[in-house]
Write a protein that holds these residues in place. Structure first.
Motif, PDB file in Angstrom:
ATOM      1  N   THR A  14       0.854  -1.082   0.093  1.00  0.00           N
ATOM      2  CA  THR A  14      -0.054  -0.120  -0.059  1.00  0.00           C
ATOM      3  C   THR A  14       0.810   1.168  -0.151  1.00  0.00           C
ATOM      4  O   THR A  14       0.502   2.224   0.385  1.00  0.00           O
ATOM      5  N   THR A  19       2.169   1.528  -5.615  1.00  0.00           N
ATOM      6  CA  THR A  19       0.968   2.017  -6.414  1.00  0.00           C
ATOM      7  C   THR A  19       1.531   2.289  -7.910  1.00  0.00           C
ATOM      8  O   THR A  19       0.859   1.815  -8.908  1.00  0.00           O
ATOM      9  N   ASP A  22       2.138  -1.051  -9.738  1.00  0.00           N
ATOM     10  CA  ASP A  22       0.975  -1.611 -10.370  1.00  0.00           C
ATOM     11  C   ASP A  22       0.311  -0.860 -11.697  1.00  0.00           C
ATOM     12  O   ASP A  22      -0.330  -1.364 -12.590  1.00  0.00           O
ATOM     13  N   LYS A 282      -5.262   1.055   6.778  1.00  0.00           N
ATOM     14  CA  LYS A 282      -5.111   0.614   5.588  1.00  0.00           C
ATOM     15  C   LYS A 282      -6.094   0.806   4.592  1.00  0.00           C
ATOM     16  O   LYS A 282      -7.401   0.317   4.954  1.00  0.00           O
ATOM     17  N   ARG A 283      -6.169   1.602   3.523  1.00  0.00           N
ATOM     18  CA  ARG A 283      -7.444   1.903   2.593  1.00  0.00           C
ATOM     19  C   ARG A 283      -7.255   1.656   1.485  1.00  0.00           C
ATOM     20  O   ARG A 283      -6.234   2.014   0.874  1.00  0.00           O
ATOM     21  N   LYS A 284      -8.140   0.993   0.610  1.00  0.00           N
ATOM     22  CA  LYS A 284      -8.165   0.760  -0.733  1.00  0.00           C
ATOM     23  C   LYS A 284      -8.901   1.652  -1.552  1.00  0.00           C
ATOM     24  O   LYS A 284      -9.189   1.507  -2.924  1.00  0.00           O
ATOM     25  N   ASP A 285      -9.547   2.681  -0.855  1.00  0.00           N
ATOM     26  CA  ASP A 285     -10.780   3.530  -1.752  1.00  0.00           C
ATOM     27  C   ASP A 285      -9.949   4.763  -1.676  1.00  0.00           C
ATOM     28  O   ASP A 285     -10.907   5.836  -1.462  1.00  0.00           O
TER      29      ASP A 285
END
Length: 499
Positions: A14, A19, A22, A282-285
């Protein structure tokens, strides 16, 4: 082209480099290239590459420790010894894979760059991208001053040779180019290629946003950063305290995980502003969080070229950041964002106050930030430069006469060791011993679990199995600060100081 991307940390992760990798991978695949990724697995025990059998790096390192310990510890400090064992085990793990099929290898840190340079087929081009500058970061955090002269020299040489291990080193900003030149990297080897990102997730129409957003009636301040000291959260919390003494019209979201969580929570409570701060983990949004926010703040003590600022600009939000590293190359102070000196809570409070009070100023900065992002930070701009770089070195490879690809068995990395010399002074060795929390011990019945100890730069120094009672011990560590993580995810991160 058939491309191998390599990164020391496990994937997916993360942080900013993950990032970026990816984004790069998907963009290359979208252009018809075949792309594989080499990295640690999520347990930090194996090295993995696409559909090839993972290599047990933990076992290889155990063998190296027993073979090289006496020779190393008599000449070099323990910290250098453990760093070297990690890099050699990475190198040995790389040799277990079939790398002949790749037209080009692109490494994203100096550890994998050095390991792959000594292990890859001789004819395969190697591109190195550096996304951070650990030598400078260590000086900012004070870690550098705590090291011996031999360790300080190693810190510089290790990063310099890692950068020089490839055919070229790509960096995202002029600041990092200048810093690398200062430690000995050849200027002609460096290419400055600013990052780009996929803008679509961040350009979210307001009609798609929830009608009842959290903390209704308050302006949202978002800080998207790992909870580590170098990100400067402490100064942001102090600034929020100063603001809270005079107003109650804001709420701050801290999106990120890390070993500083408990320290920062305690500080918020001590200052009486815990109700004004949310720790989101931890955030994925991130696109959603940016779009529901009014201000984005990054109070780093050290940073290189943070992707979150590019994301914030695409989200048409004003970004307030510390004027460090390459951030000055992203934000034009007062035009498309605001800059403050690092470690200055008073300046942070002053600029936050301006953004909270002056809607017109905030909106103007947001509009101009968006215009800059559209012009400079779109992924298509970045990919043209990356593909040109790849094609240059791939063409050179085709033009060369074919060579036999027998890889020599590499010995110790004398190019590093000869430059730091054998000057070891006596040092104390310490032990870290502990026990995992009671509620996690049931997981030991399902499979074997491990504890890892990392130094502050994120390099894995030692790994130990957790015994049946939930206990673990690390020996022969020098004085310093370390981070403990486990293959039990719920263990989280723990910071430990010894000596």
């Amino acid at each position: 082209m058939n491309i191998l991307l390599a990164y020391y940390r496990y994937s997916p992760h993360t942080n900013g480099p993950s990032t970026y990798i990816d984004i790069l991978r998907k963009s290359l695949e979208g252009k018809g290239h075949s792309v594989d990724l080499m990295s640690h697995d999520t347990r930090w025990l194996n090295i993995q590459v696409a559909d090839q059998q993972p290599t047990d790096k933990h076992r290889l390192k155990h063998e190296l420790i027993h073979r090289l310990q006496t020779a190393y510890t008599a000449k070099y400090p323990l910290w250098i010894y453990w760093r070297e064992m990690e890099r050699y085990s990475l190198e040995q793990a790389v040799k277990q894979f079939d790398l002949e099929k790749y037209d080009l290898i692109h490494c994203h840190d100096f550890m994998t760059a050095r390991a792959l340079a000594r292990s890859k087929p001789q004819h395969t081009p190697l591109i190195v991208s550096l996304h951070n500058f650990k030598y400078h970061e260590a000086k900012i955090t004070g870690e550098y001053d705590e090291k011996s002269g031999q360790e300080q020299q190693y810190m510089k040489i290790e990063e310099c040779l890692g950068a020089m291990s490839g055919d070229v080193v790509a960096v995202p900003c002029e600041w990092l180019k200048h810093e690398l030149i200062q430690i000995g990297v050849t200027p002609s080897n460096i290419r400055v290629i600013p990052y780009g990102i996929v803008k679509t997730p961040f350009i979210e129409k307001k009609s798609h946003l929830p009608k009842n957003r959290p903390h209704q009636g308050k302006k949202i301040i978002l800080c998207p950063a790992r909870l580590v000291p170098v990100k400067g959260h402490r100064y942001l919390i102090e600034a929020l305290y100063k603001l809270r003494c005079e107003r109650d019209d804001f709420h701050c979201l801290l999106a990120g995980e890390g070993p500083e969580l408990e320290t920062l929570q305690s500080l918020s409570e001590k200052l009486g502003i815990a109700s004004a701060v949310s720790f989101l983990g931890k955030r994925k949004d991130m696109p959603h969080l940016m779009n529901i926010s009014d201000v984005i703040v990054l109070p780093s003590l050290h940073d290189t070229f943070p992707l979150v600022i590019l994301e914030g600009q695409f989200s048409a939000k004003p970004v307030l950041a510390a004027s460090v590293g390459g951030i000055k190359e992203i934000i034009d102070d007062g035009a498309d964002g605001l800059l403050v000196p690092p470690a200055d809570s008073e300046a942070l409070a002053e600029k936050l106050r301006l953004l909270l009070e002056d809607d017109k100023a905030r909106q103007k900065l947001a509009r101009q930030a968006f215009q800059k992002a559209m012009k400079h930070w779109d992924i298509s701009v970045h990919m043209r430069s990356i593909e040109n770089l790849y094609q240059t070195f791939e063409a050179q490879k085709r033009a060369e006469r074919p060579r036999k690809n027998h890889r020599k068995e590499q010995g110790l990395d004398l190019e590093i060791l000869d430059q730091i010399g054998e000057k070891k002074t006596s040092e104390a060795a310490y032990t870290i011993a502990g026990e995992i929390p009671e509620h996690l011990k049931s997981q030991l019945e399902k499979e074997e679990h491990y504890i890892h100890v990392y130094d502050l730069s994120g390099v894995l120094l030692q790994t130990k199995a957790i015994d049946s009672k939930g206990c673990y011990e690390f020996h022969q560590l020098p004085r310093g600060r370390y981070v403990l993580k486990s293959t039990i995810e719920a263990f989280g991160n723990q910071t430990v100081s010894i000596g």
